[in-house]
Scaffold this motif. Structure first.
Motif, PDB file in Angstrom:
ATOM      1  N   UNK A   1       7.823  -7.318  37.139  1.00 22.62           N
ATOM      2  CA  UNK A   1       7.599  -7.149  38.584  1.00 22.62           C
ATOM      3  C   UNK A   1       7.387  -8.456  39.342  1.00 22.62           C
ATOM      4  N   UNK A   2       6.738  -9.427  38.739  1.00 23.26           N
ATOM      5  CA  UNK A   2       6.499 -10.706  39.421  1.00 23.26           C
ATOM      6  C   UNK A   2       7.812 -11.403  39.735  1.00 23.26           C
ATOM      7  N   UNK A   3       8.730 -11.424  38.775  1.00 28.03           N
ATOM      8  CA  UNK A   3      10.024 -12.059  38.999  1.00 28.03           C
ATOM      9  C   UNK A   3      10.837 -11.296  40.048  1.00 28.03           C
ATOM     10  N   UNK A   4      10.802  -9.971  39.990  1.00 26.56           N
ATOM     11  CA  UNK A   4      11.590  -9.172  40.935  1.00 26.56           C
ATOM     12  C   UNK A   4      11.132  -9.443  42.366  1.00 26.56           C
ATOM     13  N   UNK A   5       9.852  -9.438  42.615  1.00 29.45           N
ATOM     14  CA  UNK A   5       9.345  -9.624  43.976  1.00 29.45           C
ATOM     15  C   UNK A   5       9.644 -11.020  44.515  1.00 29.45           C
ATOM     16  N   UNK A   6       9.487 -12.040  43.679  1.00 27.09           N
ATOM     17  CA  UNK A   6       9.753 -13.403  44.131  1.00 27.09           C
ATOM     18  C   UNK A   6      11.238 -13.596  44.422  1.00 27.09           C
ATOM     19  N   UNK A   7      12.097 -13.149  43.515  1.00 26.93           N
ATOM     20  CA  UNK A   7      13.541 -13.328  43.697  1.00 26.93           C
ATOM     21  C   UNK A   7      14.040 -12.509  44.877  1.00 26.93           C
TER      22      UNK A   7
ATOM     23  N   UNK B   1       4.517 -20.807  35.375  1.00 22.73           N
ATOM     24  CA  UNK B   1       3.202 -20.196  35.516  1.00 22.73           C
ATOM     25  C   UNK B   1       3.056 -18.954  34.636  1.00 22.73           C
ATOM     26  N   UNK B   2       4.121 -18.156  34.568  1.00 21.98           N
ATOM     27  CA  UNK B   2       4.060 -16.927  33.776  1.00 21.98           C
ATOM     28  C   UNK B   2       4.086 -17.208  32.282  1.00 21.98           C
TER      29      UNK B   2
END
Length: 298
Positions: A173-179, A224-225
């Motif tokens: 989810x972190x990657x999806x929201x940022x991208x 960071x991740x």
């Protein structure tokens, strides 16, 4: 006026492009060197990466060699970080444990980054898919990442591979929201609209215009991740859901050491310290990359 002569068109000079590229790289390196936190983080990570990679050559003892007569010995010249309940050298097991922990983080970030970038680009570029993808991501984000990883391991089964998959899914989810956020702003730019107007295919626009412009936030987030993934993987191993004995993973070493905390504090302290330093190193390096790659700081 350029006239009708095609030879009169002005093309970018390859030398100018190369000069600008070299200038950007030099600017990036200069900013990274100025950031003391990033330098410290890079040095910490370099130490652990080198020692883990060359563990078979650095380790003074075989990783699973048991000497019961040496059990629970404190730090000494023979055993720098002491021994465990089976007389195994803690320093040796930490070197090999670093390989497991770093590989778990690398696998988790690579898998979650790949899935997250694909879903994020699709959600940001295609409005019809956006609502469905983001509803799914919102559902995933209602669960704390560690709790989600535990639930996934409970479904897939206990083990090192399943723990890595669980951590990777919890980070998606972190990657999806940022991208997605980056793609939403880029897709409205004039050069993307112009490419659509002249009939350029979507996949070419994504590869040529979208992905290069979202590379910086992806690199920063991945850094960071990486530390967060190592911490989550260690937590799963500590709970007995990740690496299983005799695998010398840092979280598993802390789990074993807690049973001997009053007798052999070194069994818990040194693996825990290694986890803390690696996570700190990635956070410091990620902050430095964010400052160096931020266009507004140039």
């Amino acid at each position: 006026m350029l006239g009708n002569n095609p030879t009169s068109l002005v093309y970018p000079d390859p030398i100018d492009i190369e000069t600008k590229t070299q200038s950007s790289v030099a600017h990036f390196i200069k900013k990274m060197k100025k950031n003391k936190g990033a330098v410290v983080g890079a040095m910490i990570l370099l130490f652990f990466i080198i020692t883990s990679a060359f563990a078979p050559f650095i380790a003074p003892y075989p990783v699973n060699e048991m000497k019961f007569e040496d059990s629970l010995q404190g730090p000494s010249m023979a055993h720098w970080l002491g021994t465990d309940e089976f007389g195994r050298d803690i320093w040796t097991r930490m070197l090999y444990g670093g390989r497991v922990s770093l590989l778990m983080g690398l696998f988790a970030v690579t898998l979650s980054g790949t899935i997250g970038v694909i879903l994020g680009v699709l959600a940001g570029y295609y409005r019809k898919l956006d609502i469905y993808i983001m509803q799914f991501i919102d559902i995933l984000m209602t669960f704390p990442s560690l709790l989600m990883a535990i639930a996934i391991v409970a479904v897939l089964g206990v083990g090192l591979t399943n723990a890595m998959i669980a951590v990777a899914i919890s980070v998606v989810p972190s990657f999806v929201r940022v991208v997605r956020g980056s793609v939403l702003s880029i897709r409205e730019t004039e050069y993307v609209e112009a490419s659509k107007a002249i009939g350029v295919k979507d996949w070419k626009i994504i590869c040529k215009h979208i992905l290069p412009n979202v590379a910086s936030p992806i690199i920063i987030l991945a850094t960071l991740e990486f530390g967060s993934s190592i911490l989550s993987a260690a937590a799963l191993s500590f709970l007995g859901l990740g690496a299983q004995p005799p695998n010398p993973e840092w979280g598993a070493l802390v789990f074993v050491g807690k049973s001997f905390l009053s007798q052999a504090w070194w069994m818990t302290l040194f693996p825990g310290l290694a986890i803390m330093l690696v996570v700190l190193g990635f956070n410091l390096l990620g902050d430095g990359l964010r400052d160096a790659l931020d266009p507004r700081s140039k």
